[in-house]
Design an enzyme around this catalytic site. Structure first.
Site, PDB file in Angstrom:
ATOM      1  N   SER A   1     -28.437 -30.196  50.557  1.00 17.05           N
ATOM      2  CA  SER A   1     -27.562 -30.494  51.705  1.00 17.05           C
ATOM      3  C   SER A   1     -26.155 -29.936  51.540  1.00 17.05           C
ATOM      4  O   SER A   1     -25.264 -30.289  52.317  1.00 17.05           O
ATOM      5  CB  SER A   1     -27.472 -32.016  51.901  1.00 17.05           C
ATOM      6  OG  SER A   1     -28.727 -32.572  52.173  1.00 17.05           O
TER       7      SER A   1
ATOM      8  N   GLU B   1       0.794  -1.227   0.000  1.00  9.22           N
ATOM      9  CA  GLU B   1       0.000   0.000   0.000  1.00  9.22           C
ATOM     10  C   GLU B   1       0.828   1.280   0.000  1.00  9.22           C
ATOM     11  O   GLU B   1       0.452   2.260  -0.646  1.00  9.22           O
ATOM     12  CB  GLU B   1      -0.939   0.022   1.226  1.00  9.22           C
ATOM     13  CG  GLU B   1      -2.080  -0.971   1.165  1.00  9.22           C
ATOM     14  CD  GLU B   1      -3.169  -0.546   0.192  1.00  9.22           C
ATOM     15  OE1 GLU B   1      -3.015   0.489  -0.474  1.00  9.22           O
ATOM     16  OE2 GLU B   1      -4.175  -1.265   0.096  1.00  9.22           O
TER      17      GLU B   1
END
Length: 798
Positions: free
Chosen positions: A362, A90
């Site tokens: 429990s 680029e």
């Protein structure tokens, strides 16, 4: 000299002054524009997808951004391969220009003129970023895409200058990589790397990095049937250029050229969707969530719960939740928020059950046991009554509906007996226990203690799997590390450590876990001690009232695992239980984890006491004693209440006393004697129990004056009973059954209710009576004159 000639220097001076002032104004204007003009909103007002990462950086899951774009949070720095590929493709002169490259623009103009069409725009990376931000602003405002013309190009150039003025070159590259389009609704380098290749950008190959460098230039090419061959050619040309720069070898080039393009974006993993949703809610501004989850443990947990899901669905149980905590590091390594059967919507698959309160069953019993050990209210082998029990209108029952008379506290815990647990809570105090649980981290106990009552220990309260597993993890950490500062478990690696108050000291924690090692394992696993490879696991189950929730929480030497199974909607399941439903999942996952050694015994946190072998209370020279360990902080001082000094005749057959036998013919013995009701049920389970010898015939007269024993005891009603008698269908009140026991199985009992004689009983001492609401007095007498009286209340309209 003419006048006009004299004026010329003055005019030139004024012109130069205005010229420089104009330049200054222009410079100030440009500087102000670059420095103070607002930046594009897209730089600040961006919605991101949320990523959840495992501890090794693997992706566990992601949620799409609010604008339905797969836009991940920016990378912190560009990976080297992508960095080189991007600049070469680029903008080779990126680090040499101020945002605009005049040479590139001139070259583009010349090329476009020669070709007769636009083949290059001469844009720098910064100008492309400016264009992307402008397009993003238009999209956020629901406007059409801006036109591409000379004016737009000029605007991009000016914006590029501003961006270069405000950001470093590295920051600009990151902004570009984070806003670049990669086809469809995939935006940004990080999203593209995961969607196309299933890994983070830093792990991409040269070919993959080159593809992502060229793709934003023509993102539509990635789709099947849309010039994919041209896209591959662009990628390959870039690879050749990279090779020419000596970035990689000839072999690397050949291998890179052989790599195919991705066919389509990959589906992102959904390995911990509920954890992602929960963390996203807790940290709404954090878009990359680096969790402590271990990928292997998470996958193993998923596979195991998926396998058990089919088994449980056949039993009417459709949801499973699981949490695995490394209690050495206090990090969460596996998190299954809700495995719903076949992900059917009626089973609420999106609900994170780990964080939802459910009835505890429990599962709180070990915490009560440990606290009572620590406070000196019992020793591990102290006997706790296991007999028919009523407290007001509450009558707890054991899971097997049987009674054992009395059981050691550690046995009661290992076998999850309800009646001893309720009696222990009554002795310890409901409010005191609630406060301890809150201090341990239970945030769900917000009601007054009296609202919970004694049912608190049997599921009368609610807790979350997350908090309960965390409490058990700290219990294990305390047993291993002693009184070091404890912390709450982490979900995120960078999460600030939260201090946890140490409620249970090391000695009590270790003894509690030792008792839980003896819990019977499901199926053949009960013989685990016979196998050398089996690991030690301290664990506990729980099943809620109404069969709606089943729990199993356990610890080995490194991990604490919590499992919940049930139905998200609270529907009961006939066969659900912690032992058969949740425990198999727990042991399967422990088997899948690396085996670890159990904790060393913390001798410095324990002390030895001498207790009676048969009832676990301090011996006091009244019994055969054994040594037992208790927490060093314990002040246990309860001397045995179950041993009595008795006197026998010379034949050692009958009891005698000083009024019927001379002292020199008596022999004294200490005898293990339980209260009558406990004795009645104890004998059914202990054939070696020796009842008190009978009195010799000539010693019965005047027995009440010398014998302190009370041989009669009521089973029902208890001292704290409030009796409710329902009405039958015919409108008449039902009848109550009164029960008593006597030490002498052959004894006869004479019953009186409210001073009226109601009958005699032998062997089975039960009377069926009609009772009206109000207070009643019951009297029972035997032939020797022993009498028992009890007042009780019948509830109802008088």
């Amino acid at each position: 000299m003419r006048a006009d000639e004299k004026k010329r220097p003055a005019i030139k001076g004024r012109f130069r002054s205005r010229y420089w002032r104009g330049l200054v104004v222009i410079a100030v204007t440009i500087f102000s524009a670059l420095s103070f003009a607002p930046l594009p909103p897209a730089l600040q007002q961006q919605s991101y997808a949320t990523l959840l990462l495992a501890r090794d950086g693997s992706l566990l899951g992601a949620t799409i951004a609010a604008d339905q774009q797969w836009r991940f949070a920016p990378v912190e720095s560009l990976p080297d391969k992508y960095h080189k590929a991007l600049l070469l493709f680029e903008d080779q002169y990126f680090y040499r220009h101020p945002g605009i490259n005049p040479l590139a623009i001139a070259r583009a103009l010349r090329g476009n003129f020669s070709a007769g069409t636009v083949t290059s725009g001469g844009s720098t990376i910064t100008m492309q970023l400016a264009r992307l931000l402008r397009q993003e602003n238009y999209r956020q405002q629901d406007k059409n895409k801006p036109a591409r013309n000379l004016w737009s190009k000029t605007a991009e150039a000016l914006r590029a200058l501003q961006l270069e003025w405000r950001f470093t070159k590295e920051e600009l590259l990151i902004h570009y990589a984070s806003h670049a389009p990669f086809g469809g609704n995939i935006v940004g380098l990080r999203a593209a790397a995961w969607r196309y290749f299933g890994r983070p950008p830093e792990n991409l190959s040269w070919a993959e990095s080159a593809l992502l460098a060229v793709l934003p230039n023509s993102p539509a090419m990635i789709h099947p049937g849309r010039q994919r061959e041209k896209l591959k050619q662009k990628r390959d040309r870039l690879l050749h250029r990279l090779h020419q720069r000596n970035y990689f070898s000839d072999l690397d080039l050949r291998l890179a050229l052989l790599e195919p393009l991705p066919e389509k974006p990959q589906s992102l993993p959904q390995l911990a969707p509920h954890l992602l949703a929960t963390l996203k809610q807790q940290y709404p501004s954090q878009f990359v969530l680096g969790s402590s989850i271990d990928l292997f443990a998470q996958r193993s947990a998923q596979q195991i719960v998926a396998r058990h899901s089919a088994r449980l669905a056949n039993e009417g149980v459709n949801n499973i939740a699981l949490v695995l905590i490394d209690h050495e590091k206090m990090e969460t390594v596996a998190y299954i928020g809700n495995e719903a059967w076949q992900q059917q919507q009626r089973y609420a698959p999106n609900l994170d059950i780990v964080q939802r309160p459910r009835s505890t069953g429990s599962i709180l019993k070990p915490l009560l046991y440990g606290l009572m050990l620590q406070d000196g209210e019992l020793a591990p082998t102290s006997l706790i009554a296991d007999i028919p029990t009523q407290f007001g209108g509450y009558s707890p029952k054991n899971y097997d509906r049987s009674f054992r008379g009395a059981v050691p506290a550690q046995f009661a815990l290992a076998h999850s007996l309800n009646i001893p647990a309720v009696r222990m809570l009554r002795d310890y105090g409901i409010g005191k226990f609630q406060q301890k649980l809150q201090a341990m981290g239970m945030s769900t106990l917000f009601r007054p203690a009296d609202d919970y009552g004694l049912t608190l220990i049997l599921g009368g309260a609610e807790g979350t799997l997350w908090e309960l597993t965390s409490i058990y993890a700290r219990l294990a950490a305390g047993a291993r590390d002693g009184d070091k500062q404890q912390f709450m478990p982490h979900l995120l690696l960078n999460e600030k450590s939260q201090f946890a108050k140490t409620i249970m000291k090391q000695g009590a924690a270790w003894l509690t876990l030792q008792a839980l090692i003896d819990v019977a394992r499901p199926g053949n696993d009960n013989y685990w001690r016979d196998f050398s490879g089996s690991q030690t696991i301290a664990w506990k189950t729980g099943t809620s009232y109404g069969l709606r929730d089943a729990w199993a929480i356990g610890s080995n030497g490194r991990y604490t695992l919590g499992v919940w199974v049930g139905n998200a909607g609270g529907e009961p399941a006939s066969f659900i239980s912690g032992q058969s439903s949740a425990a198999p999942i727990l042991f399967d996952l422990f088997d899948a984890l690396p085996s670890v050694n159990w904790f060393n015994k913390p001798a410095q946190a324990l002390k030895t006491i001498s207790v009676c072998a048969d009832d676990g209370y301090l011996a006091g020279n009244q019994c055969a004693a054994i040594d037992k360990e208790i927490p060093i902080t314990s002040h246990f001082d309860k001397v045995t209440p179950n041993h009595r000094r008795i006197h026998l005749d010379q034949a050692q057959q009958f009891r005698v006393h000083a009024r019927c036998e001379s002292i020199n013919k008596m022999s004294a013995q200490d005898w293990f004697v339980l209260p009558p009701v406990q004795e009645f049920y104890w004998r059914q389970h202990h054939s070696d129990y020796k009842t008190l010898p009978p009195w010799r015939g000539d010693c019965v007269a005047g027995l009440l004056q010398v014998d302190e024993d009370q041989p009669i005891e009521l089973i029902y009603p208890n001292e704290e009973s409030r009796i409710y008698i329902p009405m039958d269908l015919d409108g008449k009140r039902s009848r109550a059954i009164l029960k008593a026991v006597h030490r002498n199985p052959a004894a006869q009992l004479y019953w009186h209710l409210d001073d009226e004689f109601i009958g005699i009983t032998k062997v089975f001492h039960e009377r069926e009576v009609a009772l009206e609401p109000g207070v009643h007095k019951l009297s029972i007498v035997d032939k020797q004159g022993y009498r028992l009286e009890r007042r009780f209340r019948v509830i109802g309209k008088e």
